[in-house]
Design an enzyme around this catalytic site. Structure first.
Site: not given
Length: 396
Positions: A79, A23, A225, A81, A83, A145, A192, A164
């Protein structure tokens, strides 16, 4: 690199041993991470998520060793994002018409990132995809999130691809929760949750209870992850419910920055007072200028109370404490008490500023702050010990 999870599911992701920041510079990943992508082969073939863009070519090349890309019937983007989705542009250059299943928000975010009009198929909670002997069921997890987050449940194999949720930034060659160092694993799990999911704790509870209400058999939780939960996967679910419920331990954390060690000496005196009053409480001291900020946030998450100190600098506070308090404000911790302290030379505004920031961050101010002129003498150190004693008594 790939490995077999079940007869129908393979991990085809990437372990990132070198990752140290995430991030941007907001999250420290001192034990690396992994980007977990899963290849599901039934009568239909499904790819669930991809990996971060720097590894896109490696990912696509490795995927070609596993399968003819044209055999992939569906891609699920849980998701947007980067990554998770960073390899999609390169992959979809190879198989451009492949349907990409995502939430409505997922489509908006993917288009916002990549400015491509792929073959999107929007899904919502309860929608299913028949792939042969197994069925995939989609569960929206909005704001866990990001607004687009979702999970996917695979019947037959009884695997929840959880995105996540339930993950951790933790690189390991062992892949499964029962194979890795348990202390390392749980430390990364709580870090986390504390740093990423705390603001959404009410939603965490709601979503978990919703999923539990489906009464689905669960053999594994395959995260985006870190490790895959195969040994008692419910244990991480139970922990999330505990962490989401205004979590605290019998701990007080003292966080400070100091110019010429006056505020540090105050912190040490306050600690002495707490320990004399309650020998059972865990007290931890952190210099915000030299301690990993995400580790401090994890300790704040554990704490029932915190004390925050800073010297006064130019009618303000030191930047390490100020930056940390901005992060803490965004996390929305609940049910925690706090107080402020600090040394000063001629103006002494730091206490009022710190108390304001603690109130903004939803902490209950347990007592008025304490400030000491210049370097504390013996009398001032006694006042700091008494300050710590009074703070500890707030919890009796």
């Amino acid at each position: 690199m790939s490995f077999k999870i079940t007869d129908k599911v393979k991990w085809v992701g990437k372990i990132d041993w070198e990752l140290r920041k995430f991030h941007g510079d907001e999250y420290s990943t001192n034990k690396g991470s992994s980007y977990n992508s899963y290849l599901v082969r039934d009568e239909k073939t499904v790819l669930i998520d991809t990996v971060w863009a720097p590894y896109a070519k490696e990912f696509v090349d490795n995927l070609k060793k596993e399968i003819d890309l044209n055999e992939i019937d569906y891609i699920i983007a849980q998701h947007g994002e980067v990554d998770h989705s960073g390899s999609l542009p390169l992959l979809l250059k190879e198989i451009p018409d492949t349907p990409v299943y995502c939430t409505k928000n997922g489509k908006k975010i993917l288009q916002g990132h990549y400015h491509e009009d792929w073959n999107f198929v929007e899904v919502k909670t309860g929608d299913t995809l028949d792939i042969g002997e197994s069925t995939l069921t989609f569960v929206e997890a909005r704001m866990l999130h990001w607004p687009d987050s979702m999970m996917t449940y695979m019947s037959g194999e009884n695997i929840l691809f959880s995105n996540d949720a339930f993950g951790q930034h933790y690189a390991s060659e062992f892949f499964y929760n029962d194979k890795v160092d348990q202390c390392e694993l749980w430390e990364e799990c709580i870090k986390y949750y504390a740093n990423i999911l705390t603001p959404f704790s009410k939603l965490v509870t709601m979503k978990i209870n919703e999923v539990l209400g489906f009464e689905l058999p669960l053999s594994m939780i395959a995260t985006s992850h870190g490790v895959i939960w195969r040994d008692n996967p419910a244990q991480i679910v139970e922990k999330y419910l505990e962490w989401a419920d205004n979590y605290q331990e019998n701990q007080i954390s003292i966080i400070y920055d100091s110019m010429w060690h006056g505020t540090r000496r105050m912190a040490e005196g306050i600690m002495e007072g707490i320990r004399k009053t309650d020998p059972e409480v865990t007290v931890k001291l952190f210099n915000a200028a030299i301690t990993d900020k995400n580790d401090i946030i994890t300790e704040i998450f554990r704490s029932k109370g915190i004390l925050v100190g800073s010297s006064t600098v130019n009618k303000s506070i030191q930047h390490a404490v100020g930056g940390l308090m901005e992060m803490v404000k965004g996390l929305g911790f609940q049910n925690k008490k706090a107080a402020a302290f600090g040394s000063y030379g001629w103006s002494g505004e730091s206490i009022e500023i710190l108390e304001g920031k603690l109130k903004e961050a939803n902490f209950e101010i347990a007592q008025d702050g304490i400030k000491v002129l210049w370097n504390p003498n013996d009398e001032a150190m006694d006042e700091c010990r008494d300050f710590g004693k009074r703070f500890a008594e707030n919890f009796k």
